[in-house]
Design a protein around this motif. Structure first.
Motif, mmCIF file in Angstrom:
data_model
loop_
_atom_site.group_PDB
_atom_site.id
_atom_site.type_symbol
_atom_site.label_atom_id
_atom_site.label_comp_id
_atom_site.label_asym_id
_atom_site.label_seq_id
_atom_site.Cartn_x
_atom_site.Cartn_y
_atom_site.Cartn_z
ATOM 1 N N GLY A 178 0.778 -1.226 0.000
ATOM 2 C CA GLY A 178 0.000 0.000 0.000
ATOM 3 C C GLY A 178 0.809 1.275 0.000
ATOM 4 O O GLY A 178 0.267 2.366 0.180
ATOM 5 N N LEU A 179 2.128 1.165 -0.215
ATOM 6 C CA LEU A 179 2.973 2.360 -0.247
ATOM 7 C C LEU A 179 3.051 2.882 -1.680
ATOM 8 O O LEU A 179 3.000 2.110 -2.634
ATOM 9 C CB LEU A 179 4.381 2.022 0.252
ATOM 10 N N ASN A 180 3.186 4.202 -1.819
ATOM 11 C CA ASN A 180 3.345 4.776 -3.154
ATOM 12 C C ASN A 180 3.950 6.169 -3.052
ATOM 13 O O ASN A 180 4.050 6.733 -1.966
ATOM 14 C CB ASN A 180 1.999 4.835 -3.892
ATOM 15 N N GLY A 181 4.362 6.696 -4.211
ATOM 16 C CA GLY A 181 4.884 8.045 -4.280
ATOM 17 C C GLY A 181 6.116 8.268 -3.424
ATOM 18 O O GLY A 181 6.949 7.374 -3.245
ATOM 19 N N PRO A 182 6.226 9.497 -2.861
ATOM 20 C CA PRO A 182 7.399 9.852 -2.046
ATOM 21 C C PRO A 182 7.610 8.928 -0.849
ATOM 22 O O PRO A 182 8.741 8.631 -0.477
ATOM 23 C CB PRO A 182 7.099 11.278 -1.588
ATOM 24 N N GLU A 183 6.514 8.467 -0.244
ATOM 25 C CA GLU A 183 6.634 7.581 0.922
ATOM 26 C C GLU A 183 7.308 6.270 0.539
ATOM 27 O O GLU A 183 8.170 5.760 1.264
ATOM 28 C CB GLU A 183 5.256 7.301 1.529
ATOM 29 N N LEU A 184 6.932 5.722 -0.622
ATOM 30 C CA LEU A 184 7.533 4.479 -1.074
ATOM 31 C C LEU A 184 9.019 4.672 -1.345
ATOM 32 O O LEU A 184 9.842 3.863 -0.899
ATOM 33 C CB LEU A 184 6.832 3.982 -2.346
ATOM 34 N N ARG A 185 9.366 5.757 -2.053
ATOM 35 C CA ARG A 185 10.777 6.004 -2.357
ATOM 36 C C ARG A 185 11.590 6.214 -1.090
ATOM 37 O O ARG A 185 12.717 5.722 -0.961
ATOM 38 C CB ARG A 185 10.890 7.232 -3.279
ATOM 39 N N GLU A 186 11.008 6.929 -0.132
ATOM 40 C CA GLU A 186 11.710 7.190 1.134
ATOM 41 C C GLU A 186 11.958 5.905 1.905
ATOM 42 O O GLU A 186 13.051 5.677 2.438
ATOM 43 C CB GLU A 186 10.889 8.165 1.976
ATOM 44 N N GLN A 187 10.947 5.029 1.961
ATOM 45 C CA GLN A 187 11.103 3.776 2.706
ATOM 46 C C GLN A 187 12.080 2.831 2.016
ATOM 47 O O GLN A 187 12.860 2.141 2.677
ATOM 48 C CB GLN A 187 9.745 3.103 2.892
ATOM 49 N N ILE A 188 12.043 2.796 0.671
ATOM 50 C CA ILE A 188 12.997 1.947 -0.050
ATOM 51 C C ILE A 188 14.421 2.412 0.217
ATOM 52 O O ILE A 188 15.314 1.595 0.489
ATOM 53 C CB ILE A 188 12.685 1.948 -1.564
ATOM 54 N N ASP A 189 14.641 3.717 0.166
ATOM 55 C CA ASP A 189 15.984 4.254 0.449
ATOM 56 C C ASP A 189 16.423 3.899 1.868
ATOM 57 O O ASP A 189 17.592 3.555 2.100
ATOM 58 C CB ASP A 189 15.985 5.780 0.273
ATOM 59 N N ARG A 190 15.459 3.968 2.803
ATOM 60 C CA ARG A 190 15.791 3.690 4.207
ATOM 61 C C ARG A 190 16.173 2.228 4.413
ATOM 62 O O ARG A 190 17.186 1.932 5.053
ATOM 63 C CB ARG A 190 14.609 4.049 5.109
ATOM 64 N N VAL A 191 15.386 1.289 3.873
ATOM 65 C CA VAL A 191 15.677 -0.133 4.106
ATOM 66 C C VAL A 191 16.929 -0.576 3.351
ATOM 67 O O VAL A 191 17.647 -1.469 3.811
ATOM 68 C CB VAL A 191 14.465 -1.033 3.750
ATOM 69 N N ILE A 192 17.194 0.047 2.196
ATOM 70 C CA ILE A 192 18.436 -0.256 1.470
ATOM 71 C C ILE A 192 19.637 0.148 2.309
ATOM 72 O O ILE A 192 20.632 -0.581 2.400
ATOM 73 C CB ILE A 192 18.449 0.458 0.098
ATOM 74 N N GLN A 193 19.525 1.307 2.947
ATOM 75 C CA GLN A 193 20.621 1.772 3.801
ATOM 76 C C GLN A 193 20.746 0.899 5.047
ATOM 77 O O GLN A 193 21.857 0.533 5.452
ATOM 78 C CB GLN A 193 20.377 3.233 4.204
ATOM 79 N N GLN A 194 19.614 0.543 5.656
ATOM 80 C CA GLN A 194 19.623 -0.293 6.869
ATOM 81 C C GLN A 194 20.285 -1.639 6.621
ATOM 82 O O GLN A 194 21.044 -2.134 7.451
ATOM 83 C CB GLN A 194 18.187 -0.519 7.362
ATOM 84 N N THR A 195 19.961 -2.240 5.504
ATOM 85 C CA THR A 195 20.454 -3.595 5.225
ATOM 86 C C THR A 195 21.745 -3.617 4.412
ATOM 87 O O THR A 195 22.255 -4.691 4.080
ATOM 88 C CB THR A 195 19.374 -4.404 4.477
ATOM 89 N N LYS A 196 22.236 -2.414 4.091
ATOM 90 C CA LYS A 196 23.533 -2.272 3.398
ATOM 91 C C LYS A 196 23.572 -3.022 2.060
ATOM 92 O O LYS A 196 24.488 -3.806 1.787
ATOM 93 C CB LYS A 196 24.678 -2.736 4.312
ATOM 94 N N ILE A 197 22.557 -2.779 1.235
ATOM 95 C CA ILE A 197 22.529 -3.403 -0.091
ATOM 96 C C ILE A 197 22.632 -2.354 -1.200
ATOM 97 O O ILE A 197 22.294 -2.636 -2.359
ATOM 98 C CB ILE A 197 21.257 -4.265 -0.287
#
Length: 238
Positions: free
Chosen positions: A17-36
């Motif tokens: 159910g995520l979309n737009g800026p919220e989706l991009r922000e969360q993807i950036d956050r989890v990529i950084q968290q998991t170091k991928i």
């Protein structure tokens, strides 16, 4: 197509159910968290198992869930990858409740704040690892190592009361003794052993209480649970 971690995370995020800026922000956050970050545009099929595990954890983090369930997340990883995933799980535990399932009990002991042990579908223990260790710690057992001969060790221990069993064996250049005592204060017995060796001018290279680990705890609790269940089943049959 969800060939890359970035495409896969976008797909999972939209499904949540995520979309737009919220989706991009969360993807950036989890990529950084998991170091991928370095592999986000590479085909998932080309990634090492360690990175695939990280991608799996990253998608679980989308939506900022309060609870994350990880089932055997380090199976098949090399030692360096295991350490990295353990560190990641500890970091996640600061902001999320992480339920971590594993048969690698040393790993559970190293990571978890609370331990649940289940035997045949029944909860047989739920506590902090250190409390479970205290529950099953055998405080009346002492192990010592010395270069002294077996006869010399027997002579020293013969002057100490409350020793109910002594097993002595030679291990290379040293002699190891396993001692059981019925004294309620194992430290008092340890003190007497220490000064007994000092009085005879014999080196005492090691003295340690027998410590239990999570594997010992698991075996004892599950065997006890299975024994009780078998007895109850037999009583019902009768």
């Amino acid at each position: 197509m969800t060939d890359t971690p970035l495409e896969y995370l976008k797909f999972v995020g939209e499904a949540k159910g995520l979309n737009g800026p919220e989706l991009r922000e969360q993807i950036d956050r989890v990529i950084q968290q998991t170091k991928i970050e370095d592999v986000k545009n590479r085909p998932i099929s080309s990634l090492s198992k360690g990175y695939k595990q990280r991608v799996g954890i990253a998608q679980a983090l989308l939506g900022n869930p309060r609870v994350i369930i990880l089932d055997e997340p380090t199976v098949g990883l090399d030692p360096i990858q295991i350490i990295e995933i353990r560190d990641l799980i500890r970091e996640l535990g600061r902001d999320h409740t992480v339920i971590f399932s594993s048969h690698i009990l040393s790993e559970v002991q190293a990571i978890c704040d609370q331990v649940l042990i289940i035997s045949r579908g029944k909860l047989v223990a739920f506590d902090q690892p250190e409390n479970l260790e205290k529950l099953l710690l055998a405080p009346n057992e002492i192990t010592i190592t010395s270069p002294a001969r077996e006869e010399e060790i027997k002579d020293i221990l013969s002057h100490i009361n409350h020793l109910v069993d002594v097993t002595i064996k030679k291990e290379g250049a040293y002699t190891k003794a396993h001692i059981k005592t019925d004294h309620e204060d194992v430290y008092e017995i340890s003190r007497q052993i220490f000064f007994g060796f000092a009085e005879k001018n014999k080196a005492l290279l090691e003295m340690a209480l027998k410590k239990t680990d999570l594997e010992d705890i698991f075996i004892e609790l599950t065997e006890k649970s299975n024994s009780i269940e078998a007895r109850e089943s037999k009583e019902v049959d009768q």
